[in-house]
Every structure is written in C-alpha cells, then in structure tokens.
Design a protein around this motif. Sequence first.
Motif, short mmCIF file in Angstrom:
data_model
loop_
_atom_site.label_atom_id
_atom_site.label_comp_id
_atom_site.label_asym_id
_atom_site.label_seq_id
_atom_site.Cartn_x
_atom_site.Cartn_y
_atom_site.Cartn_z
N TYR A 160 0.81 -1.21 0.00
CA TYR A 160 0.00 0.00 0.00
C TYR A 160 0.85 1.27 0.00
O TYR A 160 1.86 1.35 0.72
CB TYR A 160 -0.91 0.04 1.23
N ARG A 162 0.98 4.72 1.53
CA ARG A 162 0.38 5.25 2.76
C ARG A 162 0.72 6.72 2.96
O ARG A 162 1.82 7.16 2.64
CB ARG A 162 0.88 4.47 3.97
N GLN A 303 -4.05 4.24 1.81
CA GLN A 303 -4.46 4.29 3.21
C GLN A 303 -3.97 5.59 3.83
O GLN A 303 -2.92 6.11 3.44
CB GLN A 303 -3.87 3.12 4.01
#
Length: 384
Positions: A160, A162, A303
Amino acid sequence: MRVIGLISGTSVDGIDAALVEITGCQRDLKVQFLAGATYPYSEALRSQILQVCGGMALSMAEWSDLDDAIAQAFAQAAITLQQSSEPAELIGSQGQTVFHRPPQKEQLGYSVQLGRGELIAHLTGITTVSNFRVADIAAGGHGAPLVPILDVYLLRHPEYHRCVQNIGGISNVTYLPQTNLNDTPLPPPILGWDTGPGNILLDLAVQYFSQGTQTYDQDGVWAATGTPCIPLVEEWLQQDFFQQPPPKSTGRELFGKNYLQFCLAEAEPYNLSPADVLATLTELTALSIYRSYCQFLPSLPDQILLCGGGSHNRYLKHRLETLFAPIPVFSTSEIGLNADFKEAITFAVLAYWRQLGIPGNLPTVTGANSEVLLGQIHTARTTT
C-alpha cells in the motif's frame, strides 16, 4: 537501549513522555513502547510560554529563567515516567518550540526550542540529546518536519501507498510509497511537509468562546453541532502558505492568535454561531489536508494513518473520511504504533541514532542539501 523521548508541541498542552526499548539500526529497527504519559505544565508556566510564542518581550535574564523552568519540567517528566519502570539509558528531548521561521531565499531558517538539554542531563543523570532542528537548518533545510523518518522505517508497507497524517497544533504528512521492506536504496520519493493548522485554531477558538473555561473541543462534539461556512474556508485556503509547494513548514507564528482574530473578523458578515465557527475551522484543517494531497502528491494514497491529538477528534476524522472516501482513514495505534506518543517516540529514536552516528533527517522532506546527524549530546558532566 531504553530511551525516553520528550516533546511539547505547538498546542503547549503538556509534555509528552514516552519510554521505549529500541533494537536494531534502521531497516531492522524495532521499537517497543514501554510507558507513556503527558505531564501538564503549571498554569503559570504555560501562560508564560504562550505569551512568548505570541511575541512578548523578555530580558535575557527572564529568557534564561524560562529556558531553565521548561528544562526542569521536562526533567521531572522523565524522572516521574521511570518510577514504575526500569531506568532509561538515554533521553531525546525536542523541548518546547517558541519560534520557527522557515528558510527564505538566501536566508537560513531559524527555530528556537527551549528546555536546554544540558540541564535535563544534569537533573536526571542521564545523557540527553537535544536541539535536533539546528543541524538540518544549517544544511539549508526547514528543520521540520522531523517525524517522517520514523514513519519510513516503521510504517511503510509492501502493498500500500500510505500517508501518515499527524494532527497536533500544526498538521504534517509523510507520504510512504509502496515499499518492499528489503529494497536498497529506499524507493523515491519519500515526501513530507506541514499541511497547515491542525488543532491550534480550534483550541484557540474554544478558549475564546468559552472564556477560558475550556481548552479544547473534546471529540469535536461542539463543532459537530455547527455548520461549516464553505465560502469562508475557500477564501482562507487562498493564503500563500497553502499554495506553496513542499518542502515547507509553519507554526504558531502564522496560524496563531492573530490568524484566529483574522478568521473571526472574516466570519462576522456571515452571522455564524460559535459552533458554526468551530465547524468552519475544522473544515479548514480537513480541506487543507485534502487539497495538499491533491496538489503535491504523485497520487492519492491507498491508506491514511492518523496520529497526534487530532486523531481523537471524531468530527475531524469524519470530515477526512468523507473527503477521502473510499480511502480508509484509521489510527497508527491500530497497526501497533501509539498514536498519542508517536512524536515523543520519534525523538527517542533520533537520540538513539545520534548516539550511533546515524543521520536523522530526510532531505526530500526538510529541503536540506544533505543527510546530517541531528542533535547535540549532553552528559551529566560534560557537553559535546
């Protein structure tokens, strides 16, 4: 090594102290949180700090007395934190920032943190590292934000992209691209900057509207009863700071009491209630974060991880979730890094790295021209 990290942020609401056990160096860095507490300043000391941050003049004797009073409060925080745990071997103290001026053209930046490390070392008997910003500033950087390097080694993810969003008095972000944890070197770009106000304007407004009986809006409950004035927010977002590309840093010098008075004057024609003003200031924090990502990131993250006091403001979190939907927004505590003490933990790690001779800044974040060792080392007997 057991290390204590100490910091009091822009909100001047107390000293955050975190005791951690650190092993490894960088890629193999492991940090175990052992204990943490926030120790409020005495009302008299907090009031004096806020007055100095607001521009109150002091004689050199008064300045040195304030420096010592803050150091004594920091030392006592470190001593108290150890009463229910094993003793620390090192202290990293960011101190209390009372002035911050970013670099301008050919002019180096300037930043002042009170609470001198040599006195903390003397009072605690523990080697103390302090004055973390000055080396980065000497290398042409902002000296801030310094927290992103901890995010790099503890919060990056192999799948991910982030963003780690700290919301203290001032808000700052770290952008962590998807990273194989064994990649050498780290993939560019690791980015970070101050996005603008966090809690500072909200706290000042709560104190103003409550006539000093409240210092903050717990959980954002008061603001949640209001309606944000979007035209005002759009007008405030035209402020030069929000348009400036990173690297950039800011503080109470820009987003302080004078800025709140400007906001209140701008709000008068709209006949807003106090709750409406708080909702509008919350929207300024939330929308400034969202617009900053849209303007300056290569892409929006997968995220968003919140930390700092503002991570507990449910109304602010709701506004961020709404703006960034469907991107999930959650706390760093949910993945094992204490959201309340992350900044204090950072200065424990930076002190540890200073002892090992490991640079602690990220030039792509601060704008410095090189990696440098951060912090000055003070022992209980000598200063180097």
